[in-house]
Scaffold this active site. Structure first.
Site, PDB file in Angstrom:
ATOM      1  N   ARG A   1      29.063 -33.450 -23.967  1.00 34.97           N
ATOM      2  CA  ARG A   1      30.381 -34.003 -24.319  1.00 34.97           C
ATOM      3  C   ARG A   1      30.503 -35.433 -23.791  1.00 34.97           C
ATOM      4  O   ARG A   1      29.711 -36.261 -24.168  1.00 34.97           O
ATOM      5  CB  ARG A   1      31.497 -33.097 -23.784  1.00 34.97           C
ATOM      6  CG  ARG A   1      32.797 -33.247 -24.533  1.00 34.97           C
ATOM      7  CD  ARG A   1      33.856 -32.321 -23.988  1.00 34.97           C
ATOM      8  NE  ARG A   1      33.603 -30.937 -24.320  1.00 34.97           N
ATOM      9  CZ  ARG A   1      34.025 -30.339 -25.429  1.00 34.97           C
ATOM     10  NH1 ARG A   1      34.739 -31.003 -26.297  1.00 34.97           N
ATOM     11  NH2 ARG A   1      33.755 -29.075 -25.666  1.00 34.97           N
TER      12      ARG A   1
ATOM     13  N   ARG B   1      38.312 -21.670 -29.170  1.00 37.20           N
ATOM     14  CA  ARG B   1      39.211 -22.727 -28.692  1.00 37.20           C
ATOM     15  C   ARG B   1      40.513 -22.492 -29.443  1.00 37.20           C
ATOM     16  O   ARG B   1      40.508 -22.425 -30.670  1.00 37.20           O
ATOM     17  CB  ARG B   1      38.624 -24.109 -28.985  1.00 37.20           C
ATOM     18  CG  ARG B   1      37.324 -24.357 -28.208  1.00 37.20           C
ATOM     19  CD  ARG B   1      36.863 -25.796 -28.310  1.00 37.20           C
ATOM     20  NE  ARG B   1      35.769 -26.050 -27.388  1.00 37.20           N
ATOM     21  CZ  ARG B   1      34.478 -26.083 -27.747  1.00 37.20           C
ATOM     22  NH1 ARG B   1      34.139 -25.899 -29.004  1.00 37.20           N
ATOM     23  NH2 ARG B   1      33.539 -26.312 -26.841  1.00 37.20           N
TER      24      ARG B   1
ATOM     25  N   ASP C   1      30.798 -30.689 -16.302  1.00 41.63           N
ATOM     26  CA  ASP C   1      31.753 -31.811 -16.261  1.00 41.63           C
ATOM     27  C   ASP C   1      33.120 -31.428 -15.682  1.00 41.63           C
ATOM     28  O   ASP C   1      34.130 -32.030 -16.024  1.00 41.63           O
ATOM     29  CB  ASP C   1      31.934 -32.379 -17.689  1.00 41.63           C
ATOM     30  CG  ASP C   1      32.527 -31.350 -18.647  1.00 41.63           C
ATOM     31  OD1 ASP C   1      32.582 -30.147 -18.293  1.00 41.63           O
ATOM     32  OD2 ASP C   1      32.949 -31.742 -19.745  1.00 41.63           O
TER      33      ASP C   1
ATOM     34  N   GLY D   1      33.602 -23.551 -25.131  1.00 43.70           N
ATOM     35  CA  GLY D   1      32.191 -23.420 -25.523  1.00 43.70           C
ATOM     36  C   GLY D   1      31.492 -22.386 -24.653  1.00 43.70           C
ATOM     37  O   GLY D   1      31.696 -22.356 -23.438  1.00 43.70           O
TER      38      GLY D   1
ATOM     39  N   ASP E   1      28.021 -28.487 -19.726  1.00 42.02           N
ATOM     40  CA  ASP E   1      28.196 -29.928 -19.505  1.00 42.02           C
ATOM     41  C   ASP E   1      28.262 -30.304 -18.015  1.00 42.02           C
ATOM     42  O   ASP E   1      28.103 -31.474 -17.678  1.00 42.02           O
ATOM     43  CB  ASP E   1      29.486 -30.410 -20.183  1.00 42.02           C
ATOM     44  CG  ASP E   1      29.514 -30.095 -21.671  1.00 42.02           C
ATOM     45  OD1 ASP E   1      28.423 -30.003 -22.266  1.00 42.02           O
ATOM     46  OD2 ASP E   1      30.608 -29.941 -22.230  1.00 42.02           O
TER      47      ASP E   1
ATOM     48  N   ASP F   1      37.433 -26.991 -18.377  1.00 42.15           N
ATOM     49  CA  ASP F   1      38.696 -27.646 -18.066  1.00 42.15           C
ATOM     50  C   ASP F   1      39.867 -27.162 -18.924  1.00 42.15           C
ATOM     51  O   ASP F   1      40.947 -26.854 -18.411  1.00 42.15           O
ATOM     52  CB  ASP F   1      38.480 -29.138 -18.332  1.00 42.15           C
ATOM     53  CG  ASP F   1      38.973 -29.968 -17.201  1.00 42.15           C
ATOM     54  OD1 ASP F   1      38.644 -29.642 -16.049  1.00 42.15           O
ATOM     55  OD2 ASP F   1      39.705 -30.939 -17.494  1.00 42.15           O
TER      56      ASP F   1
ATOM     57  N   THR G   1      30.335 -24.092 -18.094  1.00 40.11           N
ATOM     58  CA  THR G   1      30.080 -24.985 -19.228  1.00 40.11           C
ATOM     59  C   THR G   1      28.721 -25.645 -19.016  1.00 40.11           C
ATOM     60  O   THR G   1      28.378 -25.998 -17.876  1.00 40.11           O
ATOM     61  CB  THR G   1      31.161 -26.083 -19.401  1.00 40.11           C
ATOM     62  OG1 THR G   1      30.610 -27.155 -20.184  1.00 40.11           O
ATOM     63  CG2 THR G   1      31.642 -26.669 -18.093  1.00 40.11           C
TER      64      THR G   1
HETATM   65  O1  F6P Z   1      31.304 -28.124 -23.947  1.00 40.43           O
HETATM   66  C1  F6P Z   1      30.113 -27.594 -24.396  1.00 40.43           C
HETATM   67  C2  F6P Z   1      29.661 -28.300 -25.650  1.00 40.43           C
HETATM   68  O2  F6P Z   1      28.467 -27.690 -26.069  1.00 40.43           O
HETATM   69  C3  F6P Z   1      29.485 -29.801 -25.529  1.00 40.43           C
HETATM   70  O3  F6P Z   1      28.280 -30.154 -24.904  1.00 40.43           O
HETATM   71  C4  F6P Z   1      29.572 -30.212 -26.973  1.00 40.43           C
HETATM   72  O4  F6P Z   1      30.038 -31.557 -27.072  1.00 40.43           O
HETATM   73  C5  F6P Z   1      30.565 -29.262 -27.534  1.00 40.43           C
HETATM   74  O5  F6P Z   1      30.615 -28.135 -26.670  1.00 40.43           O
HETATM   75  C6  F6P Z   1      30.279 -28.768 -28.927  1.00 40.43           C
HETATM   76  O6  F6P Z   1      31.352 -28.006 -29.338  1.00 40.43           O
HETATM   77  P1  F6P Z   1      31.351 -27.025 -30.594  1.00 40.43           P
HETATM   78  O7  F6P Z   1      30.830 -25.704 -30.150  1.00 40.43           O
HETATM   79  O8  F6P Z   1      32.771 -26.953 -30.989  1.00 40.43           O
HETATM   80  O9  F6P Z   1      30.469 -27.619 -31.645  1.00 40.43           O
END
Ligand code: F6P
Length: 336
Positions: free
Chosen positions: A181, A76, A139, A15, A137, A107, A135
């Site tokens: 997340r 991803r 996290d 992300g 998050d 991660d 990120t």
């Molecule tokens: O890891 C960053 C994040 O924005 C999280 O907060 C969220 O759960 C996820 O990515 C959303 O992912 P995507 O961009 O695949 O919708």
């Protein structure tokens, strides 16, 4: 100093996070300043598999320190989880003559980096990889700060401050779902900063009566007629929480999910500064001949950690902020 590094790749993966561009800029400028060529790998690990790259010079990263998103794009990549996919990536590294890679992401990005460098070693070759945590998050277990978190907090706060105006006027309850997340950092920081009536985070098992019903009730008894409930996405759905509030208290909440807005926008001062330091340090680390490292914040200081060990590390969630939230928001007047 290790063997002379001549050419490195830089990529962003997972992300996106505000400040990734500032990190790319710092990597490129530090590398070029030290006579190292820099290749931007586009679309994360899939760019390495598909030989999707761009040569970067000092001017290619001009005027990006202030921009959200990532000029290198991000993705991803499932194929990279497979050794056959990584073999294709190794072939690209060989073709481009890369001595190292700086991978900016979370991660999953680092796990990919480690798997790649191990596979390269199995083939009797060498590729130094360095991770930079980015990120929204926050996290990542090995680092107390990740690029993008501060900006995302500020973005969510701005949304909620606006919501507060209309909730106050209509004397309503708002339920806002913030990203994160599986982690509650964003929700807790944001909830504290907006003075939320209640904050639900995955790190604290939710007792609906104690954590929501009682807090709204106490706020009402203290004279408040509008309420702000902040829910971390990892703690539940804002829509379900709103339905429950309606069923148990009889008020009619409005739900807001700012979603990916939280990932965009110009990076804050903190994110630009952290990204610049981390990008600089990543290249310095490579120049010292160190590979398989993650640049991380530990005890308030920036350093580099062994990647394998860093990926097993966990950080303690600082519950003291929850206590602060309770004391200053719901302890006294129960007003937000
Ligand atoms: O890891 C960053 C994040 O924005 C999280 O907060 C969220 O759960 C996820 O990515 C959303 O992912 P995507 O961009 O695949 O919708």
């Amino acid at each position: 100093m290790g063997d002379k590094i001549r050419r490195i790749g830089v990529l962003t993966s997972g992300g996106d996070a505000p400040g990734m561009n500032a990190a790319v800029r710092a990597v490129v400028r530090t590398a070029i300043g030290n006579g190292i060529e820099c290749i931007g790998i586009r679309r994360g690990w899939s760019g390495l598999i598909n030989s999707d790259f761009v040569r970067l010079d000092s001017t290619s990263v001009s005027h990006i320190i202030n921009r959200g998103g990532t000029i290198l794009y991000t993705a991803r990549c499932e194929e990279f989880l497979d050794p056959a996919g990584r073999d294709k990536a190794i072939a690209t590294c060989k073709l481009l003559g890369l001595d190292g890679i700086v991978a900016i992401g979370g991660d999953g990005t680092f796990r990919g980096a480690l798997a790649l460098s191990r596979q390269v070693a199995e083939r009797g070759q060498k590729l130094d990889v360095i991770g930079i945590p980015a990120t929204i998050d926050n996290d990542i277990g090995c680092s107390y700060y990740t690029i993008g978190f501060d900006t995302a907090c500020n973005t969510a706060i701005e949304c909620i401050d606006k919501l507060r105006d209309t909730m106050q006027s209509h004397e309503r309850c708002s339920v806002v779902e913030v990203m994160g997340r599986h982690a509650g950092y964003l929700a807790l920081y944001v909830g504290t900063a907006v003075g939320a009536t209640a904050v639900l985070i995955p790190e604290r098992p939710v007792d609906f009566e104690r954590d929501v019903v009682d807090k709204i009730r106490r706020a009402r008894l203290a004279g408040t007629t509008h309420y702000m409930v902040v829910v971390a996405e990892g703690a539940g759905s804002a829509f379900e929480i709103a339905t429950r509030i309606h069923d148990e208290i009889g008020i009619d909440p409005r739900v807001t999910v700012p979603g990916h807005i939280q990932r965009g926008g110009a990076p804050s001062a903190r994110d630009r500064e952290t990204a610049s330091r981390m990008g600089y340090m990543a290249v310095q680390t490579l120049m010292e001949g160190k590979g398989n490292r993650i640049i991380a914040v530990q005890r308030g200081r920036l350093g580099d950690l062994d990647m394998e060990e860093a990926l097993t590390m966990t950080k303690e969630f600082d519950m003291s902020l929850y206590a602060v939230l309770e004391a200053v928001t719901n302890g006294g007047s129960s007003r937000f």
